[in-house]
Enzyme design. Structure first.
Site, PDB file in Angstrom:
ATOM      1  N   GLY A  10       2.188   0.584  -2.557  1.00 45.81           N
ATOM      2  CA  GLY A  10       3.031   1.736  -2.245  1.00 45.81           C
ATOM      3  C   GLY A  10       2.626   2.974  -3.013  1.00 45.81           C
ATOM      4  O   GLY A  10       2.336   2.907  -4.214  1.00 45.81           O
ATOM      5  N   SER A  11       2.646   4.133  -2.330  1.00 47.84           N
ATOM      6  CA  SER A  11       2.275   5.396  -2.971  1.00 47.84           C
ATOM      7  C   SER A  11       3.464   6.342  -3.078  1.00 47.84           C
ATOM      8  O   SER A  11       3.293   7.552  -3.208  1.00 47.84           O
ATOM      9  CB  SER A  11       1.155   6.078  -2.170  1.00 47.84           C
ATOM     10  OG  SER A  11       1.578   6.343  -0.838  1.00 47.84           O
ATOM     11  N   PHE A  13       7.335   7.219  -5.008  1.00 50.36           N
ATOM     12  CA  PHE A  13       7.645   7.563  -6.391  1.00 50.36           C
ATOM     13  C   PHE A  13       7.365   6.399  -7.338  1.00 50.36           C
ATOM     14  O   PHE A  13       6.763   6.572  -8.397  1.00 50.36           O
ATOM     15  CB  PHE A  13       9.109   7.998  -6.518  1.00 50.36           C
ATOM     16  CG  PHE A  13       9.384   9.358  -5.960  1.00 50.36           C
ATOM     17  CD1 PHE A  13       8.954  10.496  -6.617  1.00 50.36           C
ATOM     18  CD2 PHE A  13      10.086   9.500  -4.773  1.00 50.36           C
ATOM     19  CE1 PHE A  13       9.207  11.756  -6.093  1.00 50.36           C
ATOM     20  CE2 PHE A  13      10.339  10.752  -4.238  1.00 50.36           C
ATOM     21  CZ  PHE A  13       9.903  11.882  -4.901  1.00 50.36           C
ATOM     22  N   GLY A  14       7.805   5.199  -6.970  1.00 48.24           N
ATOM     23  CA  GLY A  14       7.613   4.041  -7.842  1.00 48.24           C
ATOM     24  C   GLY A  14       6.152   3.726  -8.063  1.00 48.24           C
ATOM     25  O   GLY A  14       5.693   3.555  -9.193  1.00 48.24           O
ATOM     26  N   VAL A  78       0.144  -3.645   3.862  1.00 54.51           N
ATOM     27  CA  VAL A  78       0.161  -4.982   3.260  1.00 54.51           C
ATOM     28  C   VAL A  78       0.900  -5.941   4.176  1.00 54.51           C
ATOM     29  O   VAL A  78       2.061  -5.718   4.526  1.00 54.51           O
ATOM     30  CB  VAL A  78       0.815  -4.945   1.859  1.00 54.51           C
ATOM     31  CG1 VAL A  78       0.984  -6.366   1.318  1.00 54.51           C
ATOM     32  CG2 VAL A  78      -0.038  -4.120   0.905  1.00 54.51           C
ATOM     33  N   GLU A 173      22.546  17.315   4.942  1.00 53.27           N
ATOM     34  CA  GLU A 173      21.517  18.356   4.839  1.00 53.27           C
ATOM     35  C   GLU A 173      20.947  18.708   6.200  1.00 53.27           C
ATOM     36  O   GLU A 173      20.749  19.882   6.528  1.00 53.27           O
ATOM     37  CB  GLU A 173      20.421  17.879   3.888  1.00 53.27           C
ATOM     38  CG  GLU A 173      20.894  17.806   2.445  1.00 53.27           C
ATOM     39  CD  GLU A 173      19.944  17.045   1.522  1.00 53.27           C
ATOM     40  OE1 GLU A 173      20.043  17.213   0.295  1.00 53.27           O
ATOM     41  OE2 GLU A 173      19.106  16.271   2.033  1.00 53.27           O
ATOM     42  N   ASP A 311      12.937   1.354  -3.887  1.00 49.54           N
ATOM     43  CA  ASP A 311      13.921   0.991  -2.866  1.00 49.54           C
ATOM     44  C   ASP A 311      13.924  -0.496  -2.550  1.00 49.54           C
ATOM     45  O   ASP A 311      14.814  -0.974  -1.851  1.00 49.54           O
ATOM     46  CB  ASP A 311      13.649   1.774  -1.581  1.00 49.54           C
ATOM     47  CG  ASP A 311      14.014   3.241  -1.709  1.00 49.54           C
ATOM     48  OD1 ASP A 311      14.784   3.571  -2.622  1.00 49.54           O
ATOM     49  OD2 ASP A 311      13.532   4.049  -0.895  1.00 49.54           O
ATOM     50  N   ALA A 322      15.132   8.821  -5.808  1.00 52.42           N
ATOM     51  CA  ALA A 322      13.817   9.000  -6.428  1.00 52.42           C
ATOM     52  C   ALA A 322      13.813   8.608  -7.897  1.00 52.42           C
ATOM     53  O   ALA A 322      12.860   7.980  -8.377  1.00 52.42           O
ATOM     54  CB  ALA A 322      13.365  10.454  -6.259  1.00 52.42           C
ATOM     55  N   GLN A 323      14.865   8.967  -8.628  1.00 54.51           N
ATOM     56  CA  GLN A 323      14.889   8.677 -10.062  1.00 54.51           C
ATOM     57  C   GLN A 323      14.868   7.177 -10.344  1.00 54.51           C
ATOM     58  O   GLN A 323      14.239   6.718 -11.303  1.00 54.51           O
ATOM     59  CB  GLN A 323      16.124   9.306 -10.714  1.00 54.51           C
ATOM     60  CG  GLN A 323      15.897  10.722 -11.209  1.00 54.51           C
ATOM     61  CD  GLN A 323      14.754  10.810 -12.202  1.00 54.51           C
ATOM     62  OE1 GLN A 323      14.623   9.981 -13.096  1.00 54.51           O
ATOM     63  NE2 GLN A 323      13.939  11.821 -12.059  1.00 54.51           N
TER      64      GLN A 323
END
Length: 471
Positions: A10-11, A13-14, A78, A173, A311, A322-323
């Protein structure tokens, strides 16, 4: 002996922050991702509504990591994690790649959940990928264009009715920006229709807008949306959905239909199916969304060298934002470094501790809601309006990758928020229909291959080869 090999899936945030945290570690890293970019997902709705371009929120992963010499980036989806063999298998088109690992960090993220009604995706795109955002932008602007050409009042009404399913941050939003687009950006640009009369509906099966933000901020957000003309329909569950509209079930069990061509789904998430593979091989539990119930050190039972972050992980008190992914990715990287450099054993790892930096959601230009914990207390500082909006802008600029992207985004924001204009309103027919067409093509190809395999198995055709669905 070769250096320890760390594989990151995965690319987002994590994955990205884990790789960067290992920059100075004496390891070799392979980052496997199904996209070529790192996506700043919280701003996807701004791509969908023409405020910023996709390039500004999705820089190329290779470019971000080009100076980090211990990282190799592999493009591929994957398909298999083999915990016993210690390998990860990925696929790019027809090319299969198997990568061995010593340590594994799984940050494969989550997809949109339609709660068992995956057929809805064809008529109501989610908001998880660049493809979704570009498709939705085409559908929004295309609806206005079709309405301009229609002489049928009922058809015009259907085309100018926009439905957003899900009253969380993304839904709020997006509904606000669609309303602003019709009221400000497109005002006066058509001759046969009035874009300011567009109907925007925000609906959710839940009883409140922005539920996680609490009653006070939720009501403030709802009041602001209603002032902008957005219709809020709560306790309303979508039970059917097609090209021309959707059927909603009320709390009392009654149903009604809303005619709408342009719909967007932001009501739920489903973790990567890789979680199911981990459960089958290790016995780890999954929650209702398919997220992995990890150990306190974010590893899975019996495999302290395999971490699940972002996630995909289910940790009490850690929201899917994200955090949570950033902190989880950094924690896993630090655990690996401590083991390799200091000899720390898995039993000596301190449990992962999430630091809540607060939550924000923008409603319209100059208006947002913000909730920030007060250190040392259980209380939270809450505010809404202009200053919350400024805080939202500042925070999102900080986490955008690359100075140029920050500068371009700031310029686009200034242009969009001080005038009616939006710089990213170009759409193509392919953006609207390509995802659906590719899905149908994939189904045809799979059916063709399955048919040939059945014939070979029964011996009715021992020389037939699958025919390309592309002709």
């Amino acid at each position: 002996m070769s250096r320890p090999h760390i594989v990151i899936i995965g690319s987002g945030f994590g994955g990205l922050f884990a790789a960067q945290r290992l920059r100075k570690a004496d390891v070799d890293i392979t980052l496997i991702a199904r996209t070529t970019h790192h996506l700043f997902q919280p701003m996807l709705y701004q791509v969908a509504t023409g405020i910023v371009s996709e390039g500004e929120i999705a820089p190329a992963t290779r470019v971000i990591l080009r100076k980090q010499r211990n990282v190799k980036v592999v493009l591929g989806d994957v398909t298999t994690i083999d915990l016993k063999a210690g390998t990860v298998t990925s696929r790019l088109l027809e090319r299969i790649t198997t990568t061995p690992y010593d340590k594994l960090i799984i940050a494969a993220g989550a997809d949109q959940s339609y709660f068992g009604n995956d057929q809805f995706a064809e008529y109501a795109p989610g908001m998880k990928t660049i493809d979704h955002a570009l498709e939705l932008r085409g559908r929004i602007l295309g609806a206005f264009e079709q309405a301009e050409l229609s002489d049928d009042p009922a058809e015009r009404e259907r085309l100018l009715t926009f439905v957003v399913v899900g009253a969380g941050p993304t839904g709020v939003e997006l509904a606000g920006q669609i309303a602003e687009m019709g009221d400000k950006t497109l005002k006066g640009t058509f001759r046969n229709i009035d874009p300011t009369q567009a109907r925007v509906i925000l609906l959710d099966a839940a009883p409140a807008v922005l539920g996680p933000f609490g009653d006070k901020l939720g009501k403030k957000a709802a009041a602001r949306l209603e002032k902008m003309g957005v219709e809020i329909q709560l306790n309303a569950m979508v039970v059917d959905l097609d090209y021309d509209g959707l059927v909603v079930k009320e709390k009392d069990g009654s149903t009604r239909r809303i005619e709408s061509q342009c719909k967007v789904w932001s009501a739920g998430v489903q973790a990567s199916p890789l979680g199911k593979q981990l459960a089958e091989q290790s016995g780890v539990e999954l929650d209702r969304a398919g997220r992995v119930k990890v150990e306190p050190d974010l590893s899975i039972p019996g495999h302290p060298n395999v971490f699940v972050v972002g996630d995909m992980m289910a940790v009490d008190g850690v929201p899917g934002v994200a955090q949570g992914a950033i902190q989880g990715g950094r924690y896993a990287a630090d655990a690996i470094k401590a083991e390799l450099s200091k000899g720390q054993t898995p039993e000596q790892r301190k449990p992962f501790s999430y630091y809540d930096k607060g939550s924000m959601a923008t409603i319209s230009r100059f208006s947002a809601v913000m909730q920030v914990p007060i250190p040392g207390t259980k209380k939270k500082f809450e505010t809404e309006g202009y200053f919350a909006w400024l805080g939202w802008l500042a925070l999102h600029l900080v986490y955008l990758v690359g100075f140029r992207n920050r500068l371009n985004t700031l310029i686009n924001w200034f242009f969009s928020f001080t005038t009616r204009g939006r710089s990213q309103l170009a759409v193509t027919e392919q953006q609207v229909y390509a995802r659906t067409a590719l899905g149908h093509l994939s189904e045809i190809e799979h059916a063709s291959v399955a048919h040939v395999e059945d014939e070979l198995a029964t011996g009715s055709s021992d020389k037939t080869e699958p025919e390309s669905a592309a002709g």
